[in-house]
Design a protein around this motif. Sequence first.
Motif, PDB file in Angstrom:
ATOM      1  N   PHE A  44      44.041 -52.807 -60.103  1.00 16.31           N
ATOM      2  CA  PHE A  44      42.941 -53.342 -59.313  1.00 16.31           C
ATOM      3  C   PHE A  44      42.075 -52.208 -58.757  1.00 16.31           C
ATOM      4  N   ALA A  45      42.728 -51.165 -58.273  1.00 19.45           N
ATOM      5  CA  ALA A  45      41.990 -50.037 -57.706  1.00 19.45           C
ATOM      6  C   ALA A  45      41.116 -49.382 -58.767  1.00 19.45           C
ATOM      7  N   LEU A  46      41.691 -49.216 -59.970  1.00 17.72           N
ATOM      8  CA  LEU A  46      40.931 -48.556 -61.040  1.00 17.72           C
ATOM      9  C   LEU A  46      39.738 -49.395 -61.466  1.00 17.72           C
ATOM     10  N   VAL A  47      39.959 -50.700 -61.607  1.00 11.31           N
ATOM     11  CA  VAL A  47      38.869 -51.574 -62.042  1.00 11.31           C
ATOM     12  C   VAL A  47      37.762 -51.589 -61.004  1.00 11.31           C
ATOM     13  N   SER A  48      38.125 -51.755 -59.744  1.00 14.70           N
ATOM     14  CA  SER A  48      37.058 -51.829 -58.744  1.00 14.70           C
ATOM     15  C   SER A  48      36.349 -50.483 -58.599  1.00 14.70           C
ATOM     16  N   PHE A  49      37.091 -49.417 -58.847  1.00 15.78           N
ATOM     17  CA  PHE A  49      36.448 -48.112 -58.816  1.00 15.78           C
ATOM     18  C   PHE A  49      35.374 -48.022 -59.897  1.00 15.78           C
TER      19      PHE A  49
END
Lengths: 268, 328
Positions: free
Chosen positions: A42-47
Amino acid sequence: MAAAPAQYSRGRSTVAAFRLSVLQFLADPQWLVPSMIAPVIFALVSFELFRVAGPYFLTYAILGAGMMSMWGQTLYGSGWATGQDREFGTLEPTIQAPTPYLYVVLGRVLWNVLSGLIGGLIVYLVILVVAGGPPTVTDPLGFALLFVFIMVTLASVGVVFAAFYVYTRYAGFIQNIGEFAFYIGTGCMFPVVLLPFFTNPISLLFPPTWGLDALRYLSIPGYRGFEWGFWGDLLGAVATTTAYLGFAGMVFYRVERHVLEEGNLSEY
Amino acid sequence: MLSETPAIDIRGLTRVFESRKGFLFREATRTEALRGIDLTVERGAIFGLLGPNGAGKTTLTKILSTLLLPSTGTAMVLGHNVVREADWLRPRMGLVLGGERGLYNRVSGRENLRYFADLYGVPLAERERRIAELISRVDLDWAADRRVEEYSRGMKQKLHIARGILHRPEILFLDEPTIGLDPKSAREIRKLVRSLVADGVTIFLTTHYMFEAEELCPEIAILSKGRIVARDTVAALRQLVGGDRTLEAEAYGFDDREVEALRALPGVSKILSEEFGPALRLTLRVRTGETQPEDVRALLPNHPELSVRERRTSLEDVYLDLVEEEGH
Ligand SMILES: Nc1ncnc2c1ncn2[C@@H]1O[C@H](COP(=O)(O)OP(=O)(O)OP(=O)(O)O)[C@@H](O)[C@H]1O
Ligand SMILES: [Mg+2]
């Protein structure tokens, strides 16, 4: 006549429960990995999605992912530990011991919040590596304090969840359905204000919703969350957390009474 | 003086379980696990509660140890009410439900004991020494720091007992302490249990095994279908069932006329029948010396395969008779 028995201490019981949680974790630490996968993705995608929108969105992504991991850890851990007590058959001897079960739960919740923090840190480190530097935070000290406080709000929810697990063996089933709704409802994934209006009143029932919104006000300039603003958020978080802890203190006694009536302590 | 009150005093105790099955179409079932128990147990000895599966032994043990509320009636332990005074009682009682469950498997035996020592408030200064003592008392020194998941059933049972007496309870409840153990481990557990009485602990023990009760318990009660059907010393119970001799006749089935003829023999107080594979066994309690195995053979001439044996009535027989009367 026999000597008076030893006197239990609530604090010591809480410490013992914390300690046992740590030992159980160390015996089998790999479970941290699966619980980290979703938040890191999730963190990578939103980044990737938000990197063009400016430096603060990085903070936003980290907050969401970190909270997701902490939230999952706390809720899961706290309820799950009691569910495990049922499964292991340790709920009966624990309830039979003189210390009220609430203090055992408290010790475990403390551990879960702490281990959730470890999860949050891992997310942070991943982002740090991917983004090539730390995110911009406007008020680091306020951020840190508020962050600790959010852990307390999480703990309060954890304790209430544990009560459900003592109450019934179906709690796990209900929680599994609810988990994703919680992530969204409390604004881990998107600001709550973006959600359809009818979900707001529900998410406001959870202390972390308020805390998280406050954290965003604090760390993201121009953030538009709840209309009552940062201080309103903070007040709401304190009020709901107090209510949760008070409720937990109240229900634990009744829950224990209930299970003694039902005789379902050994069911799982 | 408080210690004059009995260890256990139960009046008119009942317990009903209402359970619901199914999710959408809830089906309610009602089990009367205990149907009016009256029982007094004195302090300082091992009291045995015997009964077949489902008789209500565990239910009664849990009520006495404050883990379950009765439906009606009262139960006093050490002179205190198990429902209203559970807080007073819990530090003074130990409970061993035993079996494979009830322990934290991923940590060591010693850590299990430490955890419960903390919950019971065993003085910190004494904790380690007391745990070490207990560990050697139950012969687990060599395994104390291994994970419980590596323990055998007998080792777990010993750990359960160590946990149950860690806080030096005045009364200890043991639910089937030797179930599933090999004869050697079972003997060790019985030895351990006996040694506890020497420390002045009152023990309330349930078991399926007649010889175990006979060996450990001066007094026993037999529970059947939620009722106490007998309560006495082992010797007195033997007298109770009328007839210290037992004759057993085995053949491939008997007809009603034959059974009636046997019943009419002098001194026969009771006949039980039991299937043994293809064969049927009739067990006759004989009060006097009048009826002999030959008399039984004489009444059953149409059974070439017939075998008749005589033996002394055992406590096992007493138990089966009493339980049989209740329709088990
Ligand atoms: N939690 C429960 N819910 C519903 N019924 C129950 C529950 N616990 C026990 N019972 C029922 O109560 C009766 C007595 O059970 P209990 O476990 O006390 O018997 P027991 O004498 O200990 O048997 P065993 O020798 O098999 O251990 C049984 O019919 C059982 O099915
Ligand atoms: Mg039982």
